[in-house]
Scaffold this active site. Sequence first.
Site, short mmCIF file in Angstrom:
data_model
loop_
_atom_site.label_atom_id
_atom_site.label_comp_id
_atom_site.label_asym_id
_atom_site.label_seq_id
_atom_site.Cartn_x
_atom_site.Cartn_y
_atom_site.Cartn_z
N GLY A 68 -11.79 2.18 4.56
CA GLY A 68 -10.85 1.39 3.77
C GLY A 68 -10.00 2.22 2.83
CG HIS A 69 -7.30 0.08 0.22
ND1 HIS A 69 -6.39 -0.88 -0.13
CD2 HIS A 69 -8.49 -0.39 -0.24
CE1 HIS A 69 -6.99 -1.87 -0.76
NE2 HIS A 69 -8.26 -1.59 -0.84
CG ASN A 70 -7.10 3.40 -3.04
OD1 ASN A 70 -6.73 2.25 -2.80
ND2 ASN A 70 -6.30 4.33 -3.50
CD GLN A 97 -2.78 -1.46 0.28
OE1 GLN A 97 -3.75 -0.70 0.22
NE2 GLN A 97 -2.61 -2.46 -0.58
#
Length: 364
Positions: A257-259, A216
């Site tokens: 969460g990511h993004n 990440q």
Amino acid sequence: MALTLEELVKRFGGEIAGDAQCKVGGLAPLDQAGPQQLAFLANPKYLSQVESTRAGAVLIAPKDLEKLGAAAQGRTAGPRNFIVTPNPYAYFARVAQMFIDLATPPRAAGVHPSATIDPAAQVAATAVIGPHVTIEAGAVIEDGVQLDANVFVGRGTTIGAGSHFYPNASVYHGCKVGPRAIVHAGAVIGSDGFGFAPDFVGDGDARTGSWVKIPQVGGVTIGPDVEIGANTTIDRGAMADTVIEECVKIDNQVQIGHNCRIGAYTVIAGSAGIAGSTTIGRHCMIGGAAGIAGHVTLGDYVIITAKSGVSKSLPKAGIYTSAFPAVDHGEWNKSAALVRNLDKLRERIKALEAALAAQGGTDA
């Protein structure tokens, strides 16, 4: 410290009905306030409490004061003094902030001897660095930042001016936190997103392989005036940054969460979970324990009620609900039994319709 209603109105606006020299030194609910305290009415259903409150003064909307009836000076029960304002709740919040600021002396700038600061970090002379804080190389701590005990700031991360990190909050490397952020105890910003590529061969017991971790390499960008609750986690992006726009307010134990991108002025209540690559618009409200699937988009002014599950995009503003409210246990069991038998009931209805059609009954 007590202030007159006149002093409050000079600072925050509004109009006085009653004695402008009435002094108040704190705030309290309508049913608990005393003569030296200020109360507020935000919901008209509590209007009867205004009539009986012992508060020295009440923040009230013009329409509610009209409903109350009697003129301020002519009242024989309840408060005789009011500050009339279109939004009593917001007025209350600003007055509460003021009283807190007056009662809390500012901490002296400086670095606690137990803190660990890399020589390559930049820490403003006006910052307050508490016990056992760790600041890694390349980090920038701007003017007036307060980092309480055991806060961790990773390499290359910037903490904007006037921000306050409570004990044990952590922000990983390569993140940007805007000015005036409030980050509560145990919150984690910039931990790895949940990204794993499947690399399996075969089926069943013969299946071999594993999950391959996806690095990440994005960060987290947080706009100005954001508040993040205790033990909330905001994952860093896989390649681009996870973005929290200005004035977003996030409750405790929320997972982002990511993004993801969270639009400005959105509020998210406790225990909500937002899966990766989801975009939430501006001025949205996400209820407690709501779950939002990944790769969906919520438009501006969308409201998701508590415990609702969102599995697809909702581009249109409005209120959306999928949660089942609590009912009597016996009623729930009956409903559950009906749900389990819906397929059988459907087949029976289809059979009856077919029989009626065969007999010409549908023309009756």
